[in-house]
Structure formats: C-alpha cells, structure tokens
Design an enzyme around this catalytic site. Structure first.
Site, mmCIF file in Angstrom:
data_model
loop_
_atom_site.group_PDB
_atom_site.id
_atom_site.type_symbol
_atom_site.label_atom_id
_atom_site.label_comp_id
_atom_site.label_asym_id
_atom_site.label_seq_id
_atom_site.Cartn_x
_atom_site.Cartn_y
_atom_site.Cartn_z
ATOM 1 N N GLU A 118 -29.951 6.566 -54.572
ATOM 2 C CA GLU A 118 -28.570 6.313 -54.973
ATOM 3 C C GLU A 118 -28.298 4.812 -54.875
ATOM 4 O O GLU A 118 -28.822 4.120 -54.005
ATOM 5 C CB GLU A 118 -27.627 7.065 -54.040
ATOM 6 C CG GLU A 118 -26.148 6.871 -54.346
ATOM 7 C CD GLU A 118 -25.234 7.542 -53.338
ATOM 8 O OE1 GLU A 118 -24.133 7.936 -53.736
ATOM 9 O OE2 GLU A 118 -25.622 7.667 -52.156
ATOM 10 N N LYS A 125 -22.123 12.005 -60.002
ATOM 11 C CA LYS A 125 -21.940 12.615 -58.679
ATOM 12 C C LYS A 125 -20.621 13.378 -58.616
ATOM 13 O O LYS A 125 -19.555 12.832 -58.919
ATOM 14 C CB LYS A 125 -21.977 11.507 -57.626
ATOM 15 C CG LYS A 125 -21.884 11.962 -56.183
ATOM 16 C CD LYS A 125 -21.994 10.749 -55.263
ATOM 17 C CE LYS A 125 -21.951 11.101 -53.797
ATOM 18 N NZ LYS A 125 -22.052 9.881 -52.954
ATOM 19 N N CYS A 152 -26.659 12.408 -52.962
ATOM 20 C CA CYS A 152 -26.176 12.124 -51.609
ATOM 21 C C CYS A 152 -25.211 13.174 -51.052
ATOM 22 O O CYS A 152 -25.632 14.246 -50.641
ATOM 23 C CB CYS A 152 -25.566 10.724 -51.582
ATOM 24 S SG CYS A 152 -25.475 9.996 -49.914
#
Length: 305
Positions: free
Chosen positions: A57, A129, A170
């Site tokens: 990321e 995300k 994440c």
C-alpha cells in the site's frame, strides 16, 4: 434482518504452480525516490523467478499531510508512477500488482487505488480501498484516512493465468465479509498490500492474515511497509505469504526486501475439499432486540434498508 443467501462457491480457476514475490518497502515522500526503490526490488523479484510481483500500500508516496498530498496528486491517466510501472511490467513480462497509489479522484478527494498490470503493460484491474482507516490508537496516534480519501464501493477480482485473484488493501483485513465474498466468487489467492502501524501490526498482523487464509481456503499475500518513515510514521513490515491451510510459507523482517514462494493452485482445491466451509455456509436470519445500522451486510433487493 436476513443475511444474503448462501450459494455454491464459483468454480476455481486453477492452473500450474508459479512463483510469486512480495516487495517490502519503506516509502518516502518523494514519488521519484519511491519509483526508483520499488523498481529495483521488482527487478530483483523477477530475476529470482517471479511471474507475479506485489508491492505495498502507498507505493508512490507516504505523504499524510493533506495539503502536501494534493500538491503531488495526479489523476490516473497522468500519474507518473503508474506510467512507469506499466512500462516496467511490459519490459519484464510479468503481472505487476501495485499495492496502491494515491490518485486524484475528485477536486477534494483522492483514491487509495490498487492496480494489476499485465505483461503487455495494460491495466487488468483496479481496486479502490473500501474501508477507511479512521482510528484513535491507545498510543495517541490518530489516523483519519477519510479526510483525504474517498472509499471504494466495489469488491474486485481478476484472473491471473494460474489462479483468480481477489483484492483488498490494509484495513480491509479487519472485515472478513469481504474476504468471504471474494472466495465465494472464485478467488484462490487474495492480496492484502498494507502499511500496518507498528502497534497494530505487533498485536494483530499475523493473526488476522492467517485467519483470513484459513476462513477462505485461499493463499493470502501481503506486501507491507516496514520501519520508520521520513514522516516519522512507524510501520510493522513482516510481509507474509500464507498458504490455504494458514501456514506462513514466507516472511520478511522490517527492512526493504523481496520475499517469494511457490503458489500451487491445486492446494486451494485440496484444502477446501478437506474443510468445505465455503460450501457449508447457510442463509440465516438475525434476531436482535433492536435494529442496528452497522452490520457488515449488503442489503439484498427486497430487504429492509
């Protein structure tokens, strides 16, 4: 409230074993510096036999100041890091998974976006995300990802020649419904590029990643940021490759490096045959004292909002 109907998992897309590599970084603020550092490690991974390479990321910049971030943001079409990595993937003839770049999504919002680039240099998939890291940690650290970033709304899968790949980034790791949905849609490998904080990584990184692999019967590949960054942020590192049984088969420390492992798609089918939890899932009705708006279930047509 009724949970989405359980359905038979999609057939697995399974090919021959292949070598996958994870690039662990310590991203700085300078985009050009990060491009150079990532490229060197990607080349190393390919020299060691990888046909799929994943970066962490925030590969492009670790700029957390909103004003400074927007000064270096580009729209996807003009992003210099993405353009460079597309050329690199074509040169090396690999599937290059850029864990995420910060790209301009609107005048006031960025997207934390992953890219899968094919051996021809074309973008095969992109994923924004979904879950924003908005937390106050016990050590006093405060994170408000939603202050600068727009959350994604779609789960994404893409087919590699050997296996179907599911995307996450994440903080998505803490939302198992996403991983279950990806596995039920045929994913045999799920990517979790990350920049986990030092404190949360020490507590939960290994446990959550192994749990997601076990729950889904998938390989889980998590390229990480590691060490103390230029902006003072401390990330946990320990990039991991985990097999469908939940066994760690490759692990990094905290320094920038490359780790790799053989991915055998047949093992996904073998593990799921041994414990068919995806097939055994059932629709259920949840009975609560009062309705709550925070269940991580997508309302199906006809269900109450």
């Amino acid at each position: 409230m009724t949970a989405p109907a359980a359905s038979d998992p999609k057939p697995l897309h399974l090919g021959k074993p292949f070598r996958a590599a994870l690039v662990q970084m310590r991203t700085a603020k300078s985009v050009s510096t990060n491009i150079e550092a990532a490229s060197a490690l990607i080349r190393q991974a390919v020299a060691e036999g990888a046909s799929y390479v994943q970066t962490p990321e925030m590969t492009g910049t670790m700029e957390e100041n909103r004003e400074a971030l927007f000064k270096v943001l580009h729209e996807e079409e003009t992003d210099p890091a993405l353009a460079h990595f597309r050329l690199l993937a074509k040169e090396l003839g690999i599937h290059l998974h850029i864990g995420s770049l910060a790209v301009k999504a609107s005048e006031h919002r960025a997207a934390n976006r992953a890219f899968l680039i094919g051996p021809d240099g074309n973008i095969r998939a992109r994923y924004d995300k979904i879950h924003m890291f908005d937390v106050d940690l016990p050590n006093g650290d405060v994170y408000r990802e939603s202050a600068a970033y727009r959350p994604g709304e779609r789960a994404v899968l893409a087919d590699l020649p050997e296996i179907r790949l599911g995307f996450s980034i994440c903080y998505d790791l803490r939302f198992p419904a996403l991983f279950r949905a990806l596995a039920e849609a045929g994913a045999g490998m799920i990517a979790v590029p990350a920049a986990f904080t030092q404190s949360t990584g020490e507590a939960h990184w290994h446990i959550l990643l192994r749990a997601r692999a076990i729950e889904t019967g998938c390989y889980v590949l998590a390229a990480a940021q590691g060490g103390t960054h230029e902006n003072g942020r401390k990330t946990f590192g320990h990039s991991l490759i985990i097999d469908p049984w939940g066994t760690v088969i490759a692990e990094a420390g905290t320094e920038p490096c490359v780790i790799h492992a053989e991915i055998d798609p047949a093992k996904v089918a073998a593990v799921r045959a041994r414990i068919p939890s995806l097939e055994n899932g059932r629709r259920f009705e949840l009975v609560t004292p009062a309705e709550t708006a925070y269940l991580h279930l997508a309302a199906s047509e006809g269900d109450a909002a």
